[in-house]
Design a protein around this motif. Sequence first.
Motif, PDB file in Angstrom:
ATOM      1  N   MET A   1       0.850  -1.198   0.000  1.00 55.18           N
ATOM      2  CA  MET A   1       0.000   0.000   0.000  1.00 55.18           C
ATOM      3  C   MET A   1       0.881   1.242   0.000  1.00 55.18           C
ATOM      4  N   ARG A   2       0.568   2.197  -0.902  1.00 59.57           N
ATOM      5  CA  ARG A   2       1.359   3.411  -0.989  1.00 59.57           C
ATOM      6  C   ARG A   2       1.008   4.367   0.146  1.00 59.57           C
ATOM      7  N   GLY A   3       2.036   5.098   0.592  1.00 62.52           N
ATOM      8  CA  GLY A   3       1.798   6.098   1.616  1.00 62.52           C
ATOM      9  C   GLY A   3       1.186   7.354   1.030  1.00 62.52           C
ATOM     10  N   LYS A   4       0.662   8.191   1.929  1.00 66.34           N
ATOM     11  CA  LYS A   4       0.012   9.433   1.512  1.00 66.34           C
ATOM     12  C   LYS A   4       0.858  10.631   1.931  1.00 66.34           C
ATOM     13  N   ILE A   5       1.147  11.509   0.971  1.00 70.76           N
ATOM     14  CA  ILE A   5       1.882  12.743   1.238  1.00 70.76           C
ATOM     15  C   ILE A   5       0.936  13.928   1.089  1.00 70.76           C
ATOM     16  N   LEU A   6       0.970  14.842   2.058  1.00 71.87           N
ATOM     17  CA  LEU A   6       0.374  16.155   1.881  1.00 71.87           C
ATOM     18  C   LEU A   6       1.495  17.099   1.483  1.00 71.87           C
ATOM     19  N   LEU A   7       1.411  17.616   0.281  1.00 67.81           N
ATOM     20  CA  LEU A   7       2.416  18.536  -0.250  1.00 67.81           C
ATOM     21  C   LEU A   7       1.820  19.931  -0.287  1.00 67.81           C
ATOM     22  N   THR A   8       2.280  20.814   0.595  1.00 71.54           N
ATOM     23  CA  THR A   8       1.826  22.204   0.515  1.00 71.54           C
ATOM     24  C   THR A   8       2.669  22.918  -0.534  1.00 71.54           C
ATOM     25  N   GLY A   9       2.070  23.911  -1.157  1.00 74.36           N
ATOM     26  CA  GLY A   9       2.794  24.599  -2.227  1.00 74.36           C
ATOM     27  C   GLY A   9       2.929  23.753  -3.473  1.00 74.36           C
ATOM     28  N   GLY A  10       1.987  22.846  -3.668  1.00 68.91           N
ATOM     29  CA  GLY A  10       2.083  21.929  -4.796  1.00 68.91           C
ATOM     30  C   GLY A  10       1.961  22.586  -6.149  1.00 68.91           C
ATOM     31  N   SER A  11       1.469  23.832  -6.187  1.00 71.06           N
ATOM     32  CA  SER A  11       1.346  24.561  -7.445  1.00 71.06           C
ATOM     33  C   SER A  11       2.534  25.486  -7.699  1.00 71.06           C
ATOM     34  N   GLY A  12       3.462  25.559  -6.753  1.00 71.57           N
ATOM     35  CA  GLY A  12       4.639  26.399  -6.910  1.00 71.57           C
ATOM     36  C   GLY A  12       5.766  25.658  -7.615  1.00 71.57           C
ATOM     37  N   MET A  13       6.892  26.330  -7.793  1.00 72.54           N
ATOM     38  CA  MET A  13       7.990  25.732  -8.536  1.00 72.54           C
ATOM     39  C   MET A  13       8.499  24.456  -7.877  1.00 72.54           C
ATOM     40  N   VAL A  14       8.787  24.499  -6.583  1.00 70.35           N
ATOM     41  CA  VAL A  14       9.306  23.312  -5.897  1.00 70.35           C
ATOM     42  C   VAL A  14       8.261  22.206  -5.891  1.00 70.35           C
ATOM     43  N   GLY A  15       7.026  22.560  -5.548  1.00 68.49           N
ATOM     44  CA  GLY A  15       5.969  21.562  -5.498  1.00 68.49           C
ATOM     45  C   GLY A  15       5.727  20.882  -6.830  1.00 68.49           C
ATOM     46  N   ARG A  16       5.717  21.651  -7.901  1.00 72.08           N
ATOM     47  CA  ARG A  16       5.470  21.064  -9.217  1.00 72.08           C
ATOM     48  C   ARG A  16       6.628  20.180  -9.662  1.00 72.08           C
ATOM     49  N   ASN A  17       7.840  20.550  -9.289  1.00 72.12           N
ATOM     50  CA  ASN A  17       8.978  19.690  -9.608  1.00 72.12           C
ATOM     51  C   ASN A  17       8.924  18.387  -8.824  1.00 72.12           C
ATOM     52  N   ILE A  18       8.472  18.446  -7.571  1.00 73.57           N
ATOM     53  CA  ILE A  18       8.304  17.222  -6.787  1.00 73.57           C
ATOM     54  C   ILE A  18       7.251  16.326  -7.426  1.00 73.57           C
TER      55      ILE A  18
ATOM     56  N   GLU B   1      10.150  11.382 -11.177  1.00 69.87           N
ATOM     57  CA  GLU B   1       9.821   9.991 -11.495  1.00 69.87           C
ATOM     58  C   GLU B   1       9.442   9.178 -10.266  1.00 69.87           C
ATOM     59  N   ARG B   2       9.928   9.545  -9.085  1.00 66.60           N
ATOM     60  CA  ARG B   2       9.592   8.788  -7.872  1.00 66.60           C
ATOM     61  C   ARG B   2       8.306   9.258  -7.200  1.00 66.60           C
ATOM     62  N   ALA B   3       7.688  10.310  -7.739  1.00 69.01           N
ATOM     63  CA  ALA B   3       6.439  10.789  -7.144  1.00 69.01           C
ATOM     64  C   ALA B   3       5.353   9.725  -7.222  1.00 69.01           C
ATOM     65  N   GLY B   4       5.450   8.856  -8.220  1.00 66.61           N
ATOM     66  CA  GLY B   4       4.455   7.798  -8.387  1.00 66.61           C
ATOM     67  C   GLY B   4       4.469   6.752  -7.291  1.00 66.61           C
ATOM     68  N   GLU B   5       5.489   6.782  -6.428  1.00 62.87           N
ATOM     69  CA  GLU B   5       5.545   5.848  -5.307  1.00 62.87           C
ATOM     70  C   GLU B   5       4.565   6.230  -4.195  1.00 62.87           C
ATOM     71  N   TRP B   6       3.993   7.432  -4.301  1.00 62.05           N
ATOM     72  CA  TRP B   6       3.135   7.965  -3.239  1.00 62.05           C
ATOM     73  C   TRP B   6       1.786   8.416  -3.803  1.00 62.05           C
ATOM     74  N   ASP B   7       0.803   8.484  -2.934  1.00 57.40           N
ATOM     75  CA  ASP B   7      -0.428   9.216  -3.229  1.00 57.40           C
ATOM     76  C   ASP B   7      -0.203  10.643  -2.715  1.00 57.40           C
ATOM     77  N   ILE B   8      -0.098  11.585  -3.625  1.00 60.30           N
ATOM     78  CA  ILE B   8       0.253  12.953  -3.247  1.00 60.30           C
ATOM     79  C   ILE B   8      -0.971  13.856  -3.293  1.00 60.30           C
ATOM     80  N   LEU B   9      -1.290  14.434  -2.147  1.00 60.07           N
ATOM     81  CA  LEU B   9      -2.334  15.451  -2.056  1.00 60.07           C
ATOM     82  C   LEU B   9      -1.659  16.810  -2.178  1.00 60.07           C
ATOM     83  N   ALA B  10      -2.116  17.629  -3.121  1.00 60.44           N
ATOM     84  CA  ALA B  10      -1.500  18.934  -3.337  1.00 60.44           C
ATOM     85  C   ALA B  10      -2.583  19.987  -3.530  1.00 60.44           C
ATOM     86  N   PRO B  11      -3.319  20.310  -2.465  1.00 61.88           N
ATOM     87  CA  PRO B  11      -4.405  21.291  -2.588  1.00 61.88           C
ATOM     88  C   PRO B  11      -3.884  22.674  -2.954  1.00 61.88           C
ATOM     89  N   SER B  12      -4.606  23.352  -3.835  1.00 61.71           N
ATOM     90  CA  SER B  12      -4.235  24.717  -4.206  1.00 61.71           C
ATOM     91  C   SER B  12      -4.598  25.663  -3.065  1.00 61.71           C
TER      92      SER B  12
END
Length: 309
Positions: A1-18, A22-33
């Motif tokens: 089972m994949r872990g869940k990440i809350l990524l703040t700033g997911g629409s910014g430069m760092v967040g979008r690069n994360i 290629e390894r982002a697919g290892e997680w379920d990433i929540l990135a609310p605007s």
Amino acid sequence: MRGKILLTGGSGMVGRNIRAHERAGEWDILAPSSRELDLTDRAAVSTYMEAERPDLVIHAAGRVGGIHANMAHPVAFLADNAAMGQNVILEAHRVGVRQLINLASTCMYPRDAPNPLREDMILTAPLEPTNEGYALAKIMATRLCEYIRREDEGALFKTLIPCNLYGFYDKFDPKHSHLVPAIIHKLHVAKQTGAETVEIWGDGTARREFMFAGDLADAVLRAARDMQALPDLMNVGLGHDHSINHYYGAAAEVVGWRGRFTHDLTRPVGMQQKLCAIDRQEAWGWQPQTSLPEGLKRTYRHYLEVTQQ
């Protein structure tokens, strides 16, 4: 089972690069605007954390900008960033999140600190006045993570301090951009208009360490795999820097502009040097892979794509 990440700033430069790594697919990433979740609203953050209960939080959100923006809006840079850091970190801990990566900034280091900048130099002398508000907010968030670790050893709340960044999803608008995207934009406009000169603020001898943002994403997602091994506080950088004049010259080669540079000595330039010590990073076993020429080429291609849409 994949872990869940809350990524703040997911629409910014760092967040979008994360998110694009290629390894982002290892997680379920929540990135609310910011429209979906206002991080300056403590109650909203509390409700969101209660509902989602992520396995890991990556706090990459913040109000960011260059020297001009920081000098023009110091209240917002202090208040907004302090509120975001406090709300995200405290609410994550309150609901039982055990792992958090706080992304800080080299602005936290004293203005006159000797280079390279070592993690234990924070709060040892006055800050650079041109971005003091932003720096104070980042110091607060960093200390908050350290205090939580002190009171709750099992809470892996840790801070990475990236050097200056550039790359995909950067801001190229001169009103909001940092140094490298601003240089790329200025040189591209000069090339398109046939300008013979481009102005550099100051004498161009100030030195900066700029890392390709995709490399920071790589470090963050490696840390996410093994938070236990990550130092509590660690610089992430190249370990070497270049003068502002060098960045202009290297970018001119990539853009294909053949004019000459002038210098406006009346303009503010900030700290003379900001070079990160990377001893802890090297001991952790990681180093960035993208050279400056390659990073500039990829960033310029990205700039052309986003500006010609």
